[in-house]
Scaffold this active site. Structure first.
Site, short mmCIF file in Angstrom:
data_model
loop_
_atom_site.label_atom_id
_atom_site.label_comp_id
_atom_site.label_asym_id
_atom_site.label_seq_id
_atom_site.Cartn_x
_atom_site.Cartn_y
_atom_site.Cartn_z
NE ARG A 147 -2.12 -0.60 10.38
CZ ARG A 147 -1.44 -0.05 9.66
NH1 ARG A 147 -1.40 1.23 9.05
NH2 ARG A 147 -0.27 -0.70 9.23
NE ARG B 227 8.64 -3.63 4.43
CZ ARG B 227 7.34 -3.02 4.76
NH1 ARG B 227 6.69 -3.02 3.75
NH2 ARG B 227 7.01 -3.12 6.16
CE LYS C 3 -1.23 -0.60 4.67
NZ LYS C 3 -0.04 -0.78 5.17
NE ARG D 265 8.75 -0.97 8.78
CZ ARG D 265 7.44 -0.65 8.10
NH1 ARG D 265 7.47 -0.08 7.07
NH2 ARG D 265 6.34 -1.06 8.58
NE ARG E 136 3.56 -4.90 10.80
CZ ARG E 136 4.42 -4.55 9.60
NH1 ARG E 136 5.61 -5.26 9.51
NH2 ARG E 136 4.14 -3.57 8.75
P1 AMP Z 1 2.74 0.53 8.40
O1 AMP Z 1 4.00 1.55 7.84
O2 AMP Z 1 1.28 1.43 7.93
O3 AMP Z 1 2.66 -0.81 8.12
O4 AMP Z 1 2.66 0.93 9.90
C1 AMP Z 1 3.60 0.75 10.88
C2 AMP Z 1 3.13 0.49 12.31
O5 AMP Z 1 2.62 1.72 12.82
C3 AMP Z 1 1.81 -0.36 12.56
O6 AMP Z 1 2.21 -1.81 12.70
C4 AMP Z 1 1.32 0.12 13.64
O7 AMP Z 1 1.86 -0.13 14.84
C5 AMP Z 1 1.35 1.54 13.56
N1 AMP Z 1 0.39 2.13 12.89
C6 AMP Z 1 0.13 2.75 11.55
N2 AMP Z 1 -0.95 3.30 11.35
C7 AMP Z 1 -1.65 3.10 12.43
C8 AMP Z 1 -2.95 3.29 12.66
N3 AMP Z 1 -4.01 3.63 11.68
N4 AMP Z 1 -3.53 2.60 13.99
C9 AMP Z 1 -2.77 2.06 14.68
N5 AMP Z 1 -1.40 1.98 14.49
C10 AMP Z 1 -1.05 2.38 13.34
#
Ligand code: AMP
Length: 214
Positions: free
Chosen positions: A89, A128, A15, A160, A171
């Site tokens: 989310r 990744r 995404k 990461r 996750r």
């Molecule tokens: P992402 O880069 O979108 O995969 O986000 C990395 C991490 O940030 C996720 O695994 C969550 O721990 C946190 N995170 C990002 N967006 C949200 C959200 N909308 N609600 C809660 N946690 C979030």
């Protein structure tokens, strides 16, 4: 005309990659809650300190923290619109976003779901690597062996913390439990959901999304 878009999908579905491309092609701002959080963590802000533990364990950051952060961001000017990447989310976040948009008289145009099978995602995420300097994303499956520097800026490539296998599996569980209901929320309430098969080449996926938006 300004556009309001949301892009959702399980971790590793691509995404972020697609959001950057769509933002460029449609001419909207890219707002990623994951990027905003990582930025706060690396700067050591209060918000970053609160969020870091949840992120490293593969858990969602609590709704109140996310909602405070995103409403500040959305209070900036709407023109030329945005694509929200990784938000909402949870159903609580989706309901709060609906309220915020109603206040601002903004209508959502599309919710894009990038869908990919879990086992493919585990493979992708654990392979990744990201550039510590510019954030460019690579994968060991398609990278030249022993590459350790970013081709774009020469920065160090790192894994990461939340891309380790145990965390990746957590996750995915969190996604199925808390984020999958958000998809029902959008398919039931507004029929805005556009579902895209994400197990294909990046260009093909972009093309299909752009077709769906036009
Ligand atoms: P992402 O880069 O979108 O995969 O986000 C990395 C991490 O940030 C996720 O695994 C969550 O721990 C946190 N995170 C990002 N967006 C949200 C959200 N909308 N609600 C809660 N946690 C979030």
């Amino acid at each position: 005309m300004a556009k309001s878009l949301i892009i959702l999908g399980p971790p590793g579905a691509g995404k972020g990659t697609q959001a950057v491309r769509i933002a460029e092609r449609v001419g909207v701002q890219h707002i990623s809650t994951g990027d905003l959080l990582r930025d706060s963590v690396s700067k050591g802000t209060e918000l970053g300190k609160k969020a870091e533990g949840f992120m490293n364990q593969g858990l969602l950051v609590p709704d109140d923290i996310i909602l405070g952060m995103i409403s500040n961001k959305l209070n900036e000017t709407f023109a030329p619109g945005w694509i929200l990447d990784g938000f909402p989310r949870t159903v609580v976040q989706a309901e709060a976003l609906s309220g915020l948009l109603k206040e601002k008289e903004i209508e959502l145009d599309h919710v894009i779901l990038i869908d990919v099978d879990s086992e493919i995602l585990v493979k992708r995420l654990t392979g990744r690597r990201v550039c510590a300097d510019c954030g460019a994303i690579y994968n060991i499956e398609v990278m030249e062996k022993d590459t350790q520097k970013c081709v774009k800026c020469g920065g160090q490539l790192i894994t990461r913390d939340d891309d380790r296998e145990e965390t990746v599996r957590r996750r995915l569980e969190v996604y199925n439990e808390l984020t999958a209901p958000v998809l029902d929320y959008y398919s039931k309430t507004d029929e805005l959901l556009m579902s895209i098969d994400g197990a294909r080449a990046i260009d093909e996926i972009t093309l299909e999304i752009m077709k769906g938006l036009s």
